[in-house]
Design a protein around this motif. Sequence first.
Motif, PDB file in Angstrom:
ATOM      1  N   GLU A 189     -16.503  26.514   2.825  1.00 54.00           N
ATOM      2  CA  GLU A 189     -15.271  27.040   3.475  1.00 54.00           C
ATOM      3  C   GLU A 189     -14.520  26.152   4.195  1.00 54.00           C
ATOM      4  O   GLU A 189     -14.270  26.130   5.416  1.00 54.00           O
ATOM      5  CB  GLU A 189     -15.823  28.165   4.636  1.00 54.00           C
ATOM      6  N   ARG A 190     -14.249  24.958   3.759  1.00 52.82           N
ATOM      7  CA  ARG A 190     -13.456  23.974   4.244  1.00 52.82           C
ATOM      8  C   ARG A 190     -12.135  23.531   3.498  1.00 52.82           C
ATOM      9  O   ARG A 190     -12.290  23.689   2.052  1.00 52.82           O
ATOM     10  CB  ARG A 190     -14.280  22.665   4.369  1.00 52.82           C
ATOM     11  N   ARG A 191     -10.982  23.293   3.866  1.00 52.78           N
ATOM     12  CA  ARG A 191     -10.002  22.952   3.372  1.00 52.78           C
ATOM     13  C   ARG A 191      -9.115  22.096   4.392  1.00 52.78           C
ATOM     14  O   ARG A 191      -8.694  22.636   5.335  1.00 52.78           O
ATOM     15  CB  ARG A 191      -9.003  24.255   2.967  1.00 52.78           C
ATOM     16  N   PHE A 192      -8.905  20.762   3.787  1.00 47.78           N
ATOM     17  CA  PHE A 192      -8.243  19.802   4.676  1.00 47.78           C
ATOM     18  C   PHE A 192      -7.507  18.748   3.900  1.00 47.78           C
ATOM     19  O   PHE A 192      -7.917  18.661   2.794  1.00 47.78           O
ATOM     20  CB  PHE A 192      -8.855  19.481   5.727  1.00 47.78           C
ATOM     21  N   ASP A 193      -6.667  17.848   4.246  1.00 44.86           N
ATOM     22  CA  ASP A 193      -6.096  16.906   3.458  1.00 44.86           C
ATOM     23  C   ASP A 193      -6.520  15.473   4.314  1.00 44.86           C
ATOM     24  O   ASP A 193      -6.578  15.480   5.490  1.00 44.86           O
ATOM     25  CB  ASP A 193      -4.410  16.989   3.771  1.00 44.86           C
ATOM     26  N   MET A 194      -6.394  14.586   3.414  1.00 43.78           N
ATOM     27  CA  MET A 194      -6.954  13.048   3.757  1.00 43.78           C
ATOM     28  C   MET A 194      -5.849  12.069   3.059  1.00 43.78           C
ATOM     29  O   MET A 194      -5.543  12.382   2.010  1.00 43.78           O
ATOM     30  CB  MET A 194      -8.327  12.919   3.375  1.00 43.78           C
ATOM     31  N   ASP A 195      -5.286  11.228   4.016  1.00 43.68           N
ATOM     32  CA  ASP A 195      -4.472  10.003   3.388  1.00 43.68           C
ATOM     33  C   ASP A 195      -5.382   9.029   2.884  1.00 43.68           C
ATOM     34  O   ASP A 195      -6.471   8.484   3.706  1.00 43.68           O
ATOM     35  CB  ASP A 195      -3.895   9.808   4.564  1.00 43.68           C
ATOM     36  N   VAL A 196      -5.046   8.390   1.714  1.00 41.70           N
ATOM     37  CA  VAL A 196      -5.810   7.224   1.240  1.00 41.70           C
ATOM     38  C   VAL A 196      -4.421   6.173   0.712  1.00 41.70           C
ATOM     39  O   VAL A 196      -3.166   6.590   0.807  1.00 41.70           O
ATOM     40  CB  VAL A 196      -6.463   7.403  -0.111  1.00 41.70           C
ATOM     41  N   MET A 197      -4.899   4.975   0.838  1.00 45.55           N
ATOM     42  CA  MET A 197      -3.944   3.918   0.731  1.00 45.55           C
ATOM     43  C   MET A 197      -4.177   3.467  -0.555  1.00 45.55           C
ATOM     44  O   MET A 197      -5.405   2.972  -0.973  1.00 45.55           O
ATOM     45  CB  MET A 197      -3.968   2.757   1.715  1.00 45.55           C
ATOM     46  N   ILE A 253      -8.491   3.490  -0.482  1.00 47.71           N
ATOM     47  CA  ILE A 253      -8.929   3.159   0.923  1.00 47.71           C
ATOM     48  C   ILE A 253      -8.705   4.511   1.931  1.00 47.71           C
ATOM     49  O   ILE A 253      -7.459   4.777   1.915  1.00 47.71           O
ATOM     50  CB  ILE A 253      -8.526   2.091   1.551  1.00 47.71           C
ATOM     51  N   TYR A 254      -9.432   5.125   2.151  1.00 48.49           N
ATOM     52  CA  TYR A 254      -9.559   6.089   2.866  1.00 48.49           C
ATOM     53  C   TYR A 254      -9.154   6.020   4.350  1.00 48.49           C
ATOM     54  O   TYR A 254      -9.830   5.404   5.150  1.00 48.49           O
ATOM     55  CB  TYR A 254     -10.561   7.183   2.851  1.00 48.49           C
ATOM     56  N   PHE A 258       0.792  -1.311  -0.209  1.00 52.36           N
ATOM     57  CA  PHE A 258      -0.068   0.010  -0.007  1.00 52.36           C
ATOM     58  C   PHE A 258       0.965   1.335   0.088  1.00 52.36           C
ATOM     59  O   PHE A 258       1.746   1.407   0.894  1.00 52.36           O
ATOM     60  CB  PHE A 258      -0.772   0.130   1.155  1.00 52.36           C
ATOM     61  N   LYS A 259       0.668   2.052  -0.907  1.00 55.15           N
ATOM     62  CA  LYS A 259       1.255   3.427  -0.786  1.00 55.15           C
ATOM     63  C   LYS A 259       0.240   4.550  -0.284  1.00 55.15           C
ATOM     64  O   LYS A 259      -0.965   4.587  -0.799  1.00 55.15           O
ATOM     65  CB  LYS A 259       1.592   3.983  -2.245  1.00 55.15           C
ATOM     66  N   ILE A 260       0.654   5.220   0.708  1.00 53.07           N
ATOM     67  CA  ILE A 260      -0.057   6.116   1.286  1.00 53.07           C
ATOM     68  C   ILE A 260       0.126   7.454   0.632  1.00 53.07           C
ATOM     69  O   ILE A 260       1.442   8.133   0.760  1.00 53.07           O
ATOM     70  CB  ILE A 260       0.112   6.274   3.004  1.00 53.07           C
ATOM     71  N   VAL A 261      -0.865   8.156   0.121  1.00 55.89           N
ATOM     72  CA  VAL A 261      -0.834   9.393  -0.390  1.00 55.89           C
ATOM     73  C   VAL A 261      -1.834  10.619   0.225  1.00 55.89           C
ATOM     74  O   VAL A 261      -2.799   9.906   0.659  1.00 55.89           O
ATOM     75  CB  VAL A 261      -1.148   9.364  -1.956  1.00 55.89           C
ATOM     76  N   THR A 262      -1.340  11.690   0.092  1.00 49.39           N
ATOM     77  CA  THR A 262      -2.246  12.647   0.673  1.00 49.39           C
ATOM     78  C   THR A 262      -3.087  13.346  -0.392  1.00 49.39           C
ATOM     79  O   THR A 262      -2.469  13.929  -1.393  1.00 49.39           O
ATOM     80  CB  THR A 262      -1.552  13.712   1.414  1.00 49.39           C
ATOM     81  N   LEU A 263      -4.404  13.439  -0.352  1.00 47.76           N
ATOM     82  CA  LEU A 263      -5.282  14.301  -1.037  1.00 47.76           C
ATOM     83  C   LEU A 263      -6.023  15.429  -0.616  1.00 47.76           C
ATOM     84  O   LEU A 263      -6.109  15.424   0.469  1.00 47.76           O
ATOM     85  CB  LEU A 263      -6.731  13.215  -1.564  1.00 47.76           C
ATOM     86  N   ALA A 264      -5.828  16.675  -1.356  1.00 50.01           N
ATOM     87  CA  ALA A 264      -6.446  17.846  -0.870  1.00 50.01           C
ATOM     88  C   ALA A 264      -7.820  17.736  -0.896  1.00 50.01           C
ATOM     89  O   ALA A 264      -8.248  17.401  -2.125  1.00 50.01           O
ATOM     90  CB  ALA A 264      -5.695  18.942  -1.315  1.00 50.01           C
ATOM     91  N   VAL A 319      -1.681   1.611  13.902  1.00 49.75           N
ATOM     92  CA  VAL A 319      -0.336   0.620  13.710  1.00 49.75           C
ATOM     93  C   VAL A 319       0.028   0.978  12.232  1.00 49.75           C
ATOM     94  O   VAL A 319       1.196   0.117  11.875  1.00 49.75           O
ATOM     95  CB  VAL A 319      -0.697  -0.787  13.916  1.00 49.75           C
ATOM     96  N   ILE A 320      -0.474   1.750  11.480  1.00 49.32           N
ATOM     97  CA  ILE A 320       0.074   1.977  10.099  1.00 49.32           C
ATOM     98  C   ILE A 320       1.540   2.452   9.991  1.00 49.32           C
ATOM     99  O   ILE A 320       1.578   3.486  10.741  1.00 49.32           O
ATOM    100  CB  ILE A 320      -0.821   3.067   9.389  1.00 49.32           C
TER     101      ILE A 320
END
Length: 336
Positions: free
Chosen positions: A103-111, A214-215, A90-96, A226-227
């Motif tokens: 009025e929302r701005r945040f990052d989420m990691d996905v696999m 996978i979020y 699994f590669k973990i990447v960050t999506l904006a 444990v990731i």
Amino acid sequence: MLRVRAARRNDIDAFVKLAEAAGTGFTSLALSRDELAAKLERSEAAFASTAGRPQELAYLMMLEDTETGEVAGCSAVKDAVGLSKPYYDFKIVTLAQSSKEAERRFDMDVMLLVNDFAGCSEVGTLFVGEQVRGRGAGRLVAQTRYLLIAADYDRFGPHVLAELRGVVSEDGSSPFFDNVTRPFFRMSFDEADRMSAAAVDNQFILDLMPKHPIYVDVLPEAARAVIGATHEQGKGARALLEWEGFTYNRYIDIFDGGPLMSVPTRQARTGRESRLMTVAAGGGEIDAIVTTDRFDDFRSIRTTVSLDGQSVGLSEDAQRALNLASGDSARVWSRT
């Protein structure tokens, strides 16, 4: 004296005992006796080969006590992975995530399921028994792998990888597997682990794993915690990898969530700092690891030496353990 040497077919009984002692979650040893025997046969062929490029060969080494002959540990180097058999992680990447209206701005990691390391080399199967722990055995076995690679860089890929065991309980349960992978595989951790170790092409992973991201944020806390985490028994191995120059770049194992680490092959510290020297009679007080620097009858020991220009002074016991004599070449890594 402890010695690392190329594995042989008649190591099978000791190899089986090491696999049993390693326990659940040690994927490369989660095999039957026949499968372990096949590993030994393939390793013998690899050491006997004259490969001038990566050919998906696996070099298996055994740690033994020269006085008793007892095999007390093992390790391996694969010259290339991910070619005929995909090397899934699994590669973990960050999506904006953003919305002007909300009025929302945040990052989420996905696999994401990836095979990003095709053609790279891998070190692994590092295990030492309790009877030799505390004697520098783990460090000898670990560093010897990079000295083997340095004996012929052309046999190996551009980067060296290392997969560390993730968090797995004594009862065989894994927080990551139970909450992430099990719903797609519908089998136990042990079953999936054994299939991955024995599979010819890992097609079952591609067949069963999700084809979409996978979020991480929607996973239970037990899985998120444990990731990229290392099993308690693997923390020393991780420290050694970091000392060698390995880094964790957000790739993890698909079964237990353990970290995948990597380093450019020629930048691994032990190999980079080692040098070829001529064996001379003697000995000394400098702590060093010395290898035969050849694939046929490969051997490695940790001993005290003297260094004089291009010569390394070795005691009679050290020369005997390595099957070397004055005038022969040896590869030396020292703490100086």
